[in-house]
Design a protein around this motif. Structure first.
Motif, short mmCIF file in Angstrom:
data_model
loop_
_atom_site.label_atom_id
_atom_site.label_comp_id
_atom_site.label_asym_id
_atom_site.label_seq_id
_atom_site.Cartn_x
_atom_site.Cartn_y
_atom_site.Cartn_z
N ASN A 58 0.90 -1.03 -0.11
CA ASN A 58 0.18 0.01 -0.03
C ASN A 58 0.90 1.41 0.09
N LYS A 77 12.65 -1.01 1.38
CA LYS A 77 10.96 -0.43 1.08
C LYS A 77 11.17 0.91 0.75
N GLU A 126 16.75 -6.21 7.05
CA GLU A 126 17.30 -7.41 6.53
C GLU A 126 16.37 -8.14 5.43
N ASP A 189 6.45 -5.98 8.13
CA ASP A 189 5.53 -5.17 7.88
C ASP A 189 4.97 -4.48 8.89
#
Ligand SMILES: Nc1ncnc2c1ncn2[C@@H]1O[C@H](COP(=O)(O)OP(=O)(O)OP(=O)(O)O)[C@@H](O)[C@H]1O
Length: 317
Positions: A58, A77, A126, A189
């Motif tokens: 998202n 990310k 990681e 997450d």
């Protein structure tokens, strides 16, 4: 086969509104300095080269990257600069929570956070080379009790460590539990996680993947306007283990698509789902201890670590 897989994994998130209905996109002012990694020099965008796309979430994309000097592999990310303000704010919250949890061995390790000149926010983590438990279920089928006991122990160690640091994950589900080739299982997450200021501070916001939410999260007003985020994680853990055992989301039959009204009614007003007869008494008792409708009756992560299902000699499973 492809059809079966598709049906086994219905989209268990409530759909987002059309982008035109969401809040206008505007950049969020960034904190003066991005959080520094736990130790050593900060990793910057210039240090990394992209190797592959690992997945899309998202508001962002996760890449497999290589450090040009050390050759170490990381997961990166990226939350795009045009993501909405809430998503960008969550990216900073995610990095600070990951940083706070760096000494939790069952949590994906944080290696740094930086902002690119484009305004994209990047979190270096990681790299878990074995994918998620959701992928494992899809590719290799349901889990044996022996494997589930080991997975449950690892997740519980992660949750106990997080909860001891006043962090509620709030989105425990098979897709957010990652594995690596050393056989390690880690929680990932933290996009909707919450750092509680006090151990028993309650959560109010309605975030996370809808289908894995505990009954009280759908109606926090019924429990005094808030809910205990730690107990909510335990409910989600119970559903996760249940799903890995039976091969489909507990409240749905195999291949059934979620009808949200029915699903939410089943979670809030129905009995908790029961494991099939094939499950052992220990496993059944463990899942029942997670899936208590009353959040106050649910065992804590620390208590569940003493449950016979996870304490038993693995050879006797
Ligand atoms: N540390 C990691 N190592 C390997 N793969 C990862 C790692 N972190 C995330 N991924 C993969 O990248 C994809 C997206 O990750 P993630 O779910 O964290 O993104 P997100 O934007 O928060 O997604 P969502 O919208 O589902 O919350 C997933 O398929 C996940 O398995």
């Amino acid at each position: 086969m492809a059809l079966v897989r598709h049906r086994r994994q219905p989209n268990l998130r409530l759909p987002l509104p059309e982008s035109s209905e969401r809040r206008p996109r505007f950049p969020l002012p960034l904190p003066p300095t991005a959080p520094k990694p736990a130790g050593g020099d900060a990793i910057t965008a210039a240090d990394l080269e992209n190797l592959a796309v690992l997945g899309h979430g998202n508001g962002g994309t996760v890449y497999k990257v290589r450090h040009k000097t050390t050759s170490a592999t990381y997961a990166l990310k990226i939350i795009h600069s045009n993501a909405d303000a809430t998503t960008r704010r969550r990216a900073f919250a995610e990095s600070s929570i990951l940083r706070r949890a760096t000494d939790c061995p069952r949590v994906v390790r944080f290696h740094g956070c930086f902002e690119k000149p484009s305004g994209d926010v990047a979190i270096v983590m990681e790299y878990m080379d074995g994918g998620s438990l959701e992928t494992a279920l899809t590719t290799s089928g349901t889990f044996s009790e022996k494997r589930l006991a080991a997975v449950a122990r690892d997740i519980l160690e992660g949750l106990a460590c997080l909860h001891a640091r006043n962090i509620a994950h709030r989105d425990i589900k098979p897709a957010n539990i990652l594995v690596n080739s050393q056989g390690e299982v880690k929680i990932a997450d933290f996009g909707v996680s919450k750092l509680m200021c006090r151990a028993l501070e309650a959560c109010k916001s309605y975030v996370g993947t809808c289908a894995y939410m505990s009954p009280e999260r759908f109606d926090p007003e019924a429990s005094g306007g808030n809910y205990n985020g730690f107990a909510a994680d335990i409910w989600s853990l119970g559903l996760t283990l249940f799903e890995l055992y039976v091969g489909h989301f507990p409240f749905l039959e195999t291949g059934q698509r979620p009808d949200w009204a029915t699903l939410i009614c089943a979670i809030c007003y129905g009995d908790p789902p029961s494991l099939p007869e094939t499950a052992s008494a220990e496993f059944r008792s463990f899942v029942e201890s997670c899936l208590k409708k009353e959040s106050g009756d649910r065992w804590t992560a620390a208590q569940l670590l003493t449950h016979p299902f996870v304490c038993k000699d693995p050879e006797t499973h």
